[in-house]
Design an enzyme around this catalytic site. Structure first.
Site, PDB file in Angstrom:
ATOM      1  N   GLU A 128       0.869  -1.197  -0.218  1.00  0.00           N
ATOM      2  CA  GLU A 128       0.008   0.090   0.027  1.00  0.00           C
ATOM      3  C   GLU A 128       0.885   1.310  -0.029  1.00  0.00           C
ATOM      4  O   GLU A 128       0.386   2.218  -0.471  1.00  0.00           O
ATOM      5  CB  GLU A 128      -1.000  -0.023   1.147  1.00  0.00           C
ATOM      6  CG  GLU A 128      -1.850  -1.184   0.939  1.00  0.00           C
ATOM      7  CD  GLU A 128      -3.036  -1.206   2.275  1.00  0.00           C
ATOM      8  OE1 GLU A 128      -4.190  -0.528   2.143  1.00  0.00           O
ATOM      9  OE2 GLU A 128      -2.681  -1.555   3.170  1.00  0.00           O
ATOM     10  N   GLU A 148      -4.149  -9.758   2.905  1.00  0.00           N
ATOM     11  CA  GLU A 148      -4.874  -9.370   4.070  1.00  0.00           C
ATOM     12  C   GLU A 148      -6.193 -10.542   4.251  1.00  0.00           C
ATOM     13  O   GLU A 148      -6.622 -10.945   5.155  1.00  0.00           O
ATOM     14  CB  GLU A 148      -5.526  -7.967   4.238  1.00  0.00           C
ATOM     15  CG  GLU A 148      -4.657  -7.081   4.417  1.00  0.00           C
ATOM     16  CD  GLU A 148      -3.784  -6.569   3.412  1.00  0.00           C
ATOM     17  OE1 GLU A 148      -3.023  -5.468   3.637  1.00  0.00           O
ATOM     18  OE2 GLU A 148      -3.676  -7.195   2.185  1.00  0.00           O
TER      19      GLU A 148
END
Length: 279
Positions: A128, A148
């Site tokens: 990210e 995730e």
């Protein structure tokens, strides 16, 4: 160079700061044994560092990398998260992330450019960071991913929207829903990174070469150009993005000292000697 800085950098226990070339800040995530995973406090330390970077007059570009040769950043510190989820440690009383996101970077707006030198795994929050950076240089053996879903989470630090904008719906869906890792070649094919370094050992040096090139340009022009690109990335209308950038920056840029320095140096066929930006 650190002795000539106008302001003092913030204290940090997660990152190592250095100044390898003029006007460039090198930030190294200093948790090699944890594959440079970022604990809760690291997000706020990162926010403080990059806020300071934006305001320090002598700095123009930042490069961030990871310590060691295995990982740039493996994401959040899941050992810490497990301790909190199991009740062994107290849950944070503030938001998990500052407004600037994971490590102070994944949702950062900022003023000055940040280059990522990916020296190994860039997973979860580490990926990210890349998705919101200005330039990404990757080691040939680096791997990227949003894993995730494997641990019951989602990419909550801004990565989902950014990867969808950069790579498109189908690529974003495959990566976020399967959690699989991708190679540097795949990341470059999908325009998620800029270039692949010659070797793992050269990735930071190659990122610093880009940083030096940017730092050699007008600081005012770099700030405004970056703002215009960001406005277009975040705005549905390209023309509206151009209007906003023009209205917000044109007057100050033309009235600034670096514009005068630049055109004077060009007319005299000299190398411009830029001054610190006041934008």
């Amino acid at each position: 160079m650190s002795s000539t800085l106008v302001t003092r950098p913030p204290q940090t226990s997660i990152f190592r700061l250095s100044f390898p070339v003029p006007h460039v800040l090198l930030v190294t995530i200093d948790r090699e044994k944890s594959r440079n995973a970022i604990p809760f406090t690291g997000h706020f330390e990162g926010d403080a560092i990059f806020t300071w970077f934006d305001e320090e007059p002598l700095l123009r570009v930042a490069v961030i990398t990871g310590s060691g040769n295995k990982a740039f950043c493996a994401g959040a510190d899941l050992i810490e998260q497990n301790a909190r989820a199991s009740g062994k440690e107290e849950l944070p009383k503030t938001n998990v992330f500052p407004p600037s996101g994971f490590a102070g970077l994944s949702r950062r707006l900022g003023k000055k450019p940040v280059i990522v030198a990916v020296n190994g795994f860039a997973l979860g929050g580490g990926f990210e960071i890349c998705l919101n950076s200005d330039v990404v240089v990757s080691a040939p053996n680096a791997k990227f991913g949003l894993p995730e879903v494997n641990v019951g989470l989602y990419a909550a630090a801004g990565g989902l929207s950014r990867i969808a904008r950069s790579a498109g719906l189908q690529v974003a869906s495959e990566l976020a829903l399967t959690g699989r890792h991708i190679t540097a070649d795949e990341a470059k094919q999908w325009s998620l990174i800029n270039r692949i370094a010659k070797s793992q050992e050269s990735v930071v040096a190659e990122a610093l070469d880009i940083a030096q090139l940017i730092a050699s340009k007008s600081p005012d022009a770099v700030i405004v150009s970056r703002a215009g690109i960001r406005e277009a990335f975040e705005t549905a209308s390209m023309e509206r993005a151009s209007q906003v950038t023009d209205q917000r920056y044109r007057g100050a840029l033309i009235q600034g000292e670096n514009y005068k320095i630049g055109v004077k140096a060009f007319s005299e066929k000299k190398t411009p000697e830029w001054v610190s930006s006041k934008l």
